[in-house]
Enzyme design. Structure first.
Site, short mmCIF file in Angstrom:
data_model
loop_
_atom_site.label_atom_id
_atom_site.label_comp_id
_atom_site.label_asym_id
_atom_site.label_seq_id
_atom_site.Cartn_x
_atom_site.Cartn_y
_atom_site.Cartn_z
N ASP A 175 -0.25 5.06 1.14
CA ASP A 175 -0.45 5.96 2.29
C ASP A 175 -0.31 5.22 3.62
O ASP A 175 -0.97 4.21 3.86
CB ASP A 175 -1.82 6.62 2.20
CG ASP A 175 -1.89 7.54 0.99
OD1 ASP A 175 -0.84 8.01 0.55
OD2 ASP A 175 -3.01 7.77 0.49
N ASP B 206 0.84 -1.20 0.00
CA ASP B 206 0.00 0.00 0.00
C ASP B 206 0.88 1.26 0.00
O ASP B 206 2.07 1.19 0.33
CB ASP B 206 -0.87 -0.05 1.27
CG ASP B 206 -1.76 1.16 1.41
OD1 ASP B 206 -2.25 1.67 0.37
OD2 ASP B 206 -1.98 1.61 2.55
#
Lengths: 182, 182
Positions: A11, A9
């Site tokens: 963020d 991922d």
């Protein structure tokens, strides 16, 4: 050797979006929120005005100028020696972030080929052997092994194997879980 | 009922990129290429100057202004009644297309939620029950059932079940392959 794949991922995993958000809020509204205020609650709720905080996500440059999470660059390079690394971001919620996140990756993670970048909405159609993510909404439905990367908002959650930083990611993949041929 | 998922490619499947490319080439270089010239060869090779043709893909507006493939809108709406439809485009090769493709989808396929849009590079990490695509490079590695959507460049290929248009897609899903509760 059949290489395993890891979806990573953006963020809160390779992008320090908490610090970025705190800095942007201070710049826009003159109030500096402590990082600790985010512990155990959704990030926007840590700000005096959550609507104002969310509005910052739509401002040009918000995602482009975010800092890198400590240790992510070195760890990704190391992992790429033995795993297929895919960057998988639910960027579709913020369309203006699409090009910014692409350019951010090109700048900070030049070893990530465009073929290994996925911008999506719902991650449940992504099938990799592992997913490193900070959100249960992604980990709960992933098709591989979920790994929870620590962020303020997920403090206290014990549902998945947790890693607190990139040093612990490397430890997990290189000493605990995986054996490589010499 | 557990809904099956269908990944739908953009270019040559819901976007008429052949016509768009031919029109853009004529506008830029004054030469109109016949659609039939694309049969059985890579699209760019149909143009007198393939490098010039490829340069058009990087021009702002190229993907935003492309026409919709006939029948795609009605068919997608119909399929959404019984299937989870994901639009999956290898848009990452052309970063400037990211926002254009997002906006194009919003205009022409407003029923597609942002959660159901995936912009990627390599489609082998996408796991849906079906993939409708015009390229073997995607169909060869997809994790679900591959369906070849006819485009000039894939003429003559018999490797996968072929559909020539959206009418045939609906026929495939609604009369041949799937039974629904009444």
């Amino acid at each position: 050797m059949n290489r395993k794949s890891i979806a990573v991922d953006m963020d809160n995993v390779i992008v320090d979006i908490e610090v970025n958000w705190i800095n942007a809020y201070e710049k826009a509204f003159g109030v500096k929120v402590a990082r600790e205020a985010m512990l155990g609650i959704p990030e926007d709720q840590a700000f005096p005005d959550p609507d104002a905080a969310r509005s910052l996500l739509y401002k040009p440059g918000f995602f482009r100028d975010a800092p890198v999470i400590a240790g992510a660059q070195e760890a990704i390079l190391k992992l790429q020696e033995h795993f297929d690394i895919f960057i998988v971001s639910a960027a579709m919620e913020f369309p203006n972030s699409l090009l910014e996140k692409h350019d951010w990756l090109n700048e900070h993670f030049p070893s990530i080929h465009w073929k290994n970048i996925v911008f999506c909405g719902d991650k449940r159609v992504i099938n990799t052997d592992y997913l490193i993510d900070d959100h249960l909404k992604n980990l709960d439905y992933c098709q591989g092994t979920p790994i929870l990367f620590s962020a303020g908002h997920n403090a206290g959650i014990e549902k998945y194997r947790r890693v607190n930083n990139w040093e612990e990611v490397l430890k997990l993949f290189y000493t605990e879980m995986v054996k490589f041929p010499s």
